[in-house]
Scaffold this motif. Structure first.
Motif, PDB file in Angstrom:
ATOM      1  N   UNK A 249       0.846  -1.190   0.000  1.00  0.00           N
ATOM      2  CA  UNK A 249       0.000   0.000   0.000  1.00  0.00           C
ATOM      3  C   UNK A 249       0.883   1.242   0.000  1.00  0.00           C
ATOM      4  N   UNK A 250       0.294   2.378  -0.428  1.00  0.00           N
ATOM      5  CA  UNK A 250       0.981   3.649  -0.265  1.00  0.00           C
ATOM      6  C   UNK A 250       0.237   4.475   0.761  1.00  0.00           C
ATOM      7  N   UNK A 251       0.982   5.071   1.685  1.00  0.00           N
ATOM      8  CA  UNK A 251       0.362   5.918   2.703  1.00  0.00           C
ATOM      9  C   UNK A 251       1.172   7.185   2.905  1.00  0.00           C
ATOM     10  N   UNK A 252       0.456   8.284   3.176  1.00  0.00           N
ATOM     11  CA  UNK A 252       1.145   9.505   3.586  1.00  0.00           C
ATOM     12  C   UNK A 252       1.104   9.626   5.113  1.00  0.00           C
ATOM     13  N   UNK A 253       0.466   8.668   5.772  1.00  0.00           N
ATOM     14  CA  UNK A 253       0.313   8.748   7.218  1.00  0.00           C
ATOM     15  C   UNK A 253       0.777   7.463   7.925  1.00  0.00           C
ATOM     16  N   UNK A 254       2.068   7.109   7.767  1.00  0.00           N
ATOM     17  CA  UNK A 254       2.540   5.902   8.456  1.00  0.00           C
ATOM     18  C   UNK A 254       2.396   6.015   9.980  1.00  0.00           C
ATOM     19  N   UNK A 255       2.257   7.241  10.475  1.00  0.00           N
ATOM     20  CA  UNK A 255       2.069   7.446  11.914  1.00  0.00           C
ATOM     21  C   UNK A 255       0.756   6.844  12.409  1.00  0.00           C
ATOM     22  N   UNK A 256      -0.189   6.603  11.495  1.00  0.00           N
ATOM     23  CA  UNK A 256      -1.500   6.100  11.925  1.00  0.00           C
ATOM     24  C   UNK A 256      -1.639   4.593  11.726  1.00  0.00           C
ATOM     25  N   UNK A 363      -9.003   5.471  17.086  1.00  0.00           N
ATOM     26  CA  UNK A 363      -8.227   6.721  17.066  1.00  0.00           C
ATOM     27  C   UNK A 363      -6.809   6.502  17.573  1.00  0.00           C
ATOM     28  N   UNK A 364      -5.848   7.115  16.891  1.00  0.00           N
ATOM     29  CA  UNK A 364      -4.449   6.997  17.330  1.00  0.00           C
ATOM     30  C   UNK A 364      -3.744   8.341  17.428  1.00  0.00           C
ATOM     31  N   UNK A 365      -4.427   9.432  17.012  1.00  0.00           N
ATOM     32  CA  UNK A 365      -3.864  10.772  17.180  1.00  0.00           C
ATOM     33  C   UNK A 365      -4.895  11.561  17.965  1.00  0.00           C
ATOM     34  N   UNK A 366      -4.452  12.219  19.040  1.00  0.00           N
ATOM     35  CA  UNK A 366      -5.429  13.053  19.749  1.00  0.00           C
ATOM     36  C   UNK A 366      -4.878  14.461  19.894  1.00  0.00           C
ATOM     37  N   UNK A 367      -5.791  15.437  19.771  1.00  0.00           N
ATOM     38  CA  UNK A 367      -5.338  16.826  19.882  1.00  0.00           C
ATOM     39  C   UNK A 367      -4.844  17.105  21.295  1.00  0.00           C
ATOM     40  N   UNK A 368      -3.975  18.103  21.416  1.00  0.00           N
ATOM     41  CA  UNK A 368      -3.472  18.465  22.747  1.00  0.00           C
ATOM     42  C   UNK A 368      -4.639  18.738  23.677  1.00  0.00           C
ATOM     43  N   UNK A 369      -4.576  18.196  24.856  1.00  0.00           N
ATOM     44  CA  UNK A 369      -5.636  18.433  25.833  1.00  0.00           C
ATOM     45  C   UNK A 369      -6.666  17.318  25.896  1.00  0.00           C
ATOM     46  N   UNK A 370      -6.759  16.498  24.838  1.00  0.00           N
ATOM     47  CA  UNK A 370      -7.742  15.407  24.861  1.00  0.00           C
ATOM     48  C   UNK A 370      -7.179  14.231  25.664  1.00  0.00           C
ATOM     49  N   UNK A 385      -1.358  16.561  16.671  1.00  0.00           N
ATOM     50  CA  UNK A 385      -1.580  16.026  18.008  1.00  0.00           C
ATOM     51  C   UNK A 385      -0.532  14.994  18.384  1.00  0.00           C
ATOM     52  N   UNK A 386      -0.854  14.233  19.458  1.00  0.00           N
ATOM     53  CA  UNK A 386       0.085  13.207  19.940  1.00  0.00           C
ATOM     54  C   UNK A 386      -0.484  11.830  19.627  1.00  0.00           C
ATOM     55  N   UNK A 387       0.426  10.898  19.418  1.00  0.00           N
ATOM     56  CA  UNK A 387       0.040   9.523  19.087  1.00  0.00           C
ATOM     57  C   UNK A 387      -0.305   8.765  20.373  1.00  0.00           C
ATOM     58  N   UNK A 395       3.004   8.936  22.375  1.00  0.00           N
ATOM     59  CA  UNK A 395       3.626  10.141  22.931  1.00  0.00           C
ATOM     60  C   UNK A 395       4.326  10.993  21.897  1.00  0.00           C
ATOM     61  N   UNK A 396       4.623  10.421  20.730  1.00  0.00           N
ATOM     62  CA  UNK A 396       5.299  11.227  19.695  1.00  0.00           C
ATOM     63  C   UNK A 396       4.291  12.159  19.024  1.00  0.00           C
ATOM     64  N   UNK A 397       4.810  13.278  18.462  1.00  0.00           N
ATOM     65  CA  UNK A 397       3.899  14.068  17.639  1.00  0.00           C
ATOM     66  C   UNK A 397       3.842  13.447  16.242  1.00  0.00           C
TER      67      UNK A 397
END
Ligand code: ANZ
Ligand code: ZN
Length: 853
Positions: A249-256, A363-370, A385-387, A395-397
């Protein structure tokens, strides 16, 4: 007083320019700087309309201005002469496409010549000249040798009734334009140009094009569509068709990656096809997907549908997890790898799909404060947000997590960082007669062989018929039967011709020496390229400009020229629009047959020929179908060329549309008369008075400054507005002396010359000046005369602004000091705080500081 008669003056001036060969481009070492101005060359449809006229007049203003500024100017004209309409005319009316094209060119050339454009007609060519397209064939072969031309299967529109390939514009609502049959997609081996080799360079080059509209640069960047991310391999489990142990697959969001809920395949992904082989359900689903349109917009609109293949994929970062593999209609086969991993929590398309088929949303990314309980309902979270929920990525951005995920995938041997593009290679084969023949010979033994250089150009045969559908070159009795240049065996000429965008991808380079032996004369190209100012419609903002930028790079890399960016400056002009008029029977009526009566805001339209009342329709781009076209000849005949030129530029900024109105052109024609009146009444011996003379001089220099800035900044309407005002000022200073008036009028003649060149010559002669205004230098202004004579100086007391005085520029210090101290606001303030002035500091022409205590 004489009346200015454009009907005699304009042809007289054009004849003078012609006799002097005034617009032939200077060659050889002149020591002057060069300026290349070019308007996108026209397609010879048969008629010049006011929209064309506006485009060429804009270029002409630039060309004449630059010439006056001392540049050697190249301003050529030619014809983008191949293409479908000629072939349609042949099919509909039985005229040969060549005859149709050449007679249109002749008619349009005459019309253009009427406009008084400073064009070098000695460089004219049409892309259907063998002398032009033969050189195109030569470089095509050069690019073939360099691996930039290749053959592969491509998809075409196929009309199953006419048995012919259709151009996109011949497909109307999915049906063939003549047969009405539903168009099929058919695979055909075609020629491609490897534009994708230049994808990076074409994106990066955009940064240097600082004289292009931002909008156009953005459109190009989006078209190329560079995305960085990763290719990730998902091993497959279950009853996998052989040869498909994994899917990439191709992804622009390997962080997710940890938010993956399924792997998705395009309907025509090879794995989908393999599954369809053994599952009639899958086959039926894929057939269903193919019914919709294939464009990005159509896919985005379409209802998302999917098919669960029953296979599962193993998560590349966590082998204990698997996700299902679906086929989905929203995945494009032509982009990335044609497969994705879906993360519904952070991608809206994936989310819509997951909700519909009840797939997990993690969900794997949450905005600051969530918190840990951050959840996604109907709207995917695409922000920063943070992972979390992601093992050691937690904890990574987002950006750091992308890097970390790619590193882990690479370490596991399951993929790597990757960049993909939306841009596809350029399919240039057209199954058409009226185009540049592709200079290739197909031999059974040798394969495709380029036509040897000494056999170029491969000319189109003239004796062709259009009575049956299909490509006339293909059914010509002899043309395609040739010997193989390499082994001498019987062989077959390529019968496809080149996309007409190829013709227009290098014509600007050929103009630098249109008779050169080589496709491009290097010395001439180095002298003139890049085009300093290119002007054309925004409809060419993507393809034409991108192809031209690509071919320029490719030809330069092939050693045929030495330029990278073909167009240093680009201006995209607006269109000429006109009201439309409709009769009771629903037919459109031509403006020349319409009488408009205005009563306050109410306007009524009556048809002159019949007296019937008409409905006034929308203001639209001039087009034959709406009959709202204004032919230049009528205008030029009635008001003169200069009035027409002035009008198309005066009413709105050049980048915007201008609405053609009779009132507008009448206004322009009155201005022409007003200008002439000032020159006609000129008396060099007149004595003036010093104050009046000085005032006129100041106005003259201000006008020079404003008009020059307007012309340079492509604000022609503003420049013209300034000229109107300047003429009013000259008239108001009728009592100024001969000297001051001569200065004003001499400047005026030169300032109007780019806009109303015929009038300017007549005025120049009337002033008794030698030679042509065409060869006169652009006027300079004296900076001392353009500054305002009075200044408003702020008065500060202890650092705070308390008042101001108006003083003549350069007023002596003691005068300024006196005025400041006498200022009522200052005095009132000093009284109110019971202070007096201890010190006065005057900064000449800027500010007065008072220290009080
Ligand atoms: C997982 C993912 C998670 C994605 C996420 C996005 C957001 P651009 O920016 O346009 O390049 N994609 C990849 N190939 C596709 C194809 N052939 N058809 C349709 N969609 C495709 O978009 C790249 C993203 O579009 C990729 O990143 C992929 O979905 C999807 F929270 O991967 B992504
Ligand atoms: Zn051979």
């Amino acid at each position: 007083m004489t009346r200015y008669d454009p009907r005699t003056a304009e042809p007289r001036q054009r004849a003078r320019w012609e006799a002097a060969k005034a617009f032939v481009t200077p060659t050889g070492e002149t020591g002057r700087p060069k300026y290349y101005v070019l308007e996108m060359f026209p397609y010879p449809s048969g008629n010049i309309h006011m929209g064309h006229a506006r485009n060429y007049v804009m270029g002409d203003v630039v060309a004449r201005h630059k010439r006056a500024q001392g540049f050697d100017v190249l301003h050529p004209m030619g014809w983008d002469a191949f293409g479908m309409p000629a072939e349609n005319a042949a099919m509909e009316r039985g005229v040969h496409p060549g005859d149709w094209t050449w007679s249109n060119i002749a008619a349009m050339r005459d019309q253009l010549k009427l406009l008084g454009l400073s064009l070098d007609w000695s460089r004219e060519f049409a892309t259907c000249d063998p002398a032009y397209y033969g050189k195109q064939q030569a470089w095509f072969i050069e690019l073939l040798k360099r691996g930039l031309v290749y053959r592969k299967e491509g998809v075409v529109n196929w009309d199953p009734v006419d048995n012919t390939v259709l151009a996109n514009e011949q497909v109307i609502d999915g049906r063939g334009w003549r047969s009405g049959a539903e168009v099929e997609k058919k695979k055909l081996t075609q020629w491609f140009l490897r534009i994708t080799d230049y994808a990076d360079d074409l994106v990066e080059g955009l940064a240097s094009l600082d004289r292009w509209p931002e909008k156009v640069r953005l459109m190009q960047a989006n078209w190329i569509g560079r995305s960085t991310g990763a290719r990730v391999t998902w091993p497959l489990k279950g009853d996998v068709p052989s040869g498909f142990e994994s899917v990439e697959v191709f992804t622009t969001r390997p962080d997710t990656l940890y938010g993956a809920s399924f792997v998705g395949l395009a309907p025509d992904h090879p794995l989908s096809a393999a599954i369809a082989q053994r599952s009639s359900e899958a086959a039926a689903f894929i057939a269903e997907c193919k019914k919709g349109g294939a464009s990005q917009a159509e896919i985005d609109q379409a209802e998302k549908i999917g098919f669960d293949t029953g296979l599962t994929a193993i998560h590349p970062l966590d082998p204990t997890r698997t996700v299902p593999v679906w086929i989905a209609n929203f995945i494009l086969s032509e982009y990335g790898t044609g497969a994705i991993f879906a993360c519904p929590a952070h991608d809206q398309r994936d989310l819509d799909f997951a909700r519909k088929y009840d797939l997990p949303v993690i969900p794997v990314v949450r905005p600051d404060g969530a918190g840990e309980d951050f959840a996604v309902a109907d709207e995917a979270y695409v922000g920063p947000g943070r992972i979390f929920n992601s093992a050691d990525l937690d904890g990574l951005d987002v950006e750091a997590a992308k890097k970390a995920a790619v590193a882990r995938i690479e370490a596991a041997g399951l993929g790597e960082g990757a960049t993909v593009y939306r841009l596809r290679d350029w399919g240039v084969s057209r199954q058409r007669y009226w185009g540049c023949p592709i200079p290739i010979i197909h031999c059974e033994a040798c394969g495709p062989v380029p036509v040897p250089a000494d056999q170029l150009p491969v000319e189109l045969p003239k004796d062709v018929t259009f009575d049956v559908p299909g490509n006339p070159l293909d059914r010509h009795p002899t043309w395609k039967h040739v010997k193989c240049p390499s082994c001498g065996a019987d062989a077959r000429r390529e019968t496809d011709t080149l996309d007409t965008f190829v013709d227009s991808s290098w014509y600007f380079a050929r103009f630098t020496d249109p008779t050169a032996d080589a496709p491009i004369d290097k010395a001439a190209a180095n002298r003139w390229l890049p085009v300093d100012q290119y002007i054309g419609g925004v409809e060419h903002a993507i393809l034409h400009l991108l192809y031209a930028r690509f071919i320029t790079r490719a030809l330069s890399d092939a050693g045929l020229m030495e330029v990278k960016e073909p167009f240093a400056g680009l201006f995209t002009q607006g269109m000429v629009v006109h009201e439309t008029y409709k009769a009771a029977d629903g037919k459109w009526v031509e403006p020349t047959d319409v009488e408009i009566v205005a009563d306050g805001d109410r306007r009524t339209a009556t048809r002159r020929s019949t007296g019937e009342t008409l409905t006034i329709g929308d203001i639209e781009k001039m087009s034959k179908s709406k009959k709202n076209v204004v032919a230049p000849e009528e205008i030029l005949e009635a008001y003169g060329v200069d009035a027409g030129r002035l009008f198309v530029l005066s009413d709105s900024p050049p980048e915007r549309d201008v609405q053609w109105t009779t009132g507008g052109v009448e206004g322009a024609s009155r201005f022409v008369q007003r200008v002439w009146t000032e020159f006609d009444g000129f008396d060099p011996a007149k004595t003036g008075d010093a104050r009046l003379d000085e005032a006129l001089r100041r106005e003259t220099h201000k006008a020079i400054k404003a008009v020059s800035e307007g012309v340079e900044g492509f604000r022609f309407n503003a420049a013209i507005a300034k000229l109107y005002a300047f003429v009013a000022v000259i008239r108001a200073h009728a009592e100024a002396g001969g000297e001051a008036r001569r200065e004003a009028l001499s400047a005026l003649a030169r300032l109007i010359a780019p806009f109303t060149p015929h009038l300017a010559e007549e005025c120049w002669a009337r002033l008794g000046q030698d030679g042509m205004v065409l060869d006169a230098p652009w006027p300079d202004y004296d900076p001392a005369l353009v500054t305002d004579d009075e200044l408003t100086l702020p008065i500060q007391i202890n650092g705070k602004r308390r008042g101001e005085v108006v003083m003549p520029r350069g007023a002596p210090e003691d005068q300024v000091r006196e005025a400041a101290l006498a200022n009522p606001a200052v005095q009132a303030y000093l009284v109110s705080v019971s202070q007096s002035v201890r010190k006065v500091i005057v900064v000449p022409d800027r500010i007065i500081n008072l220290v009080a205590g």
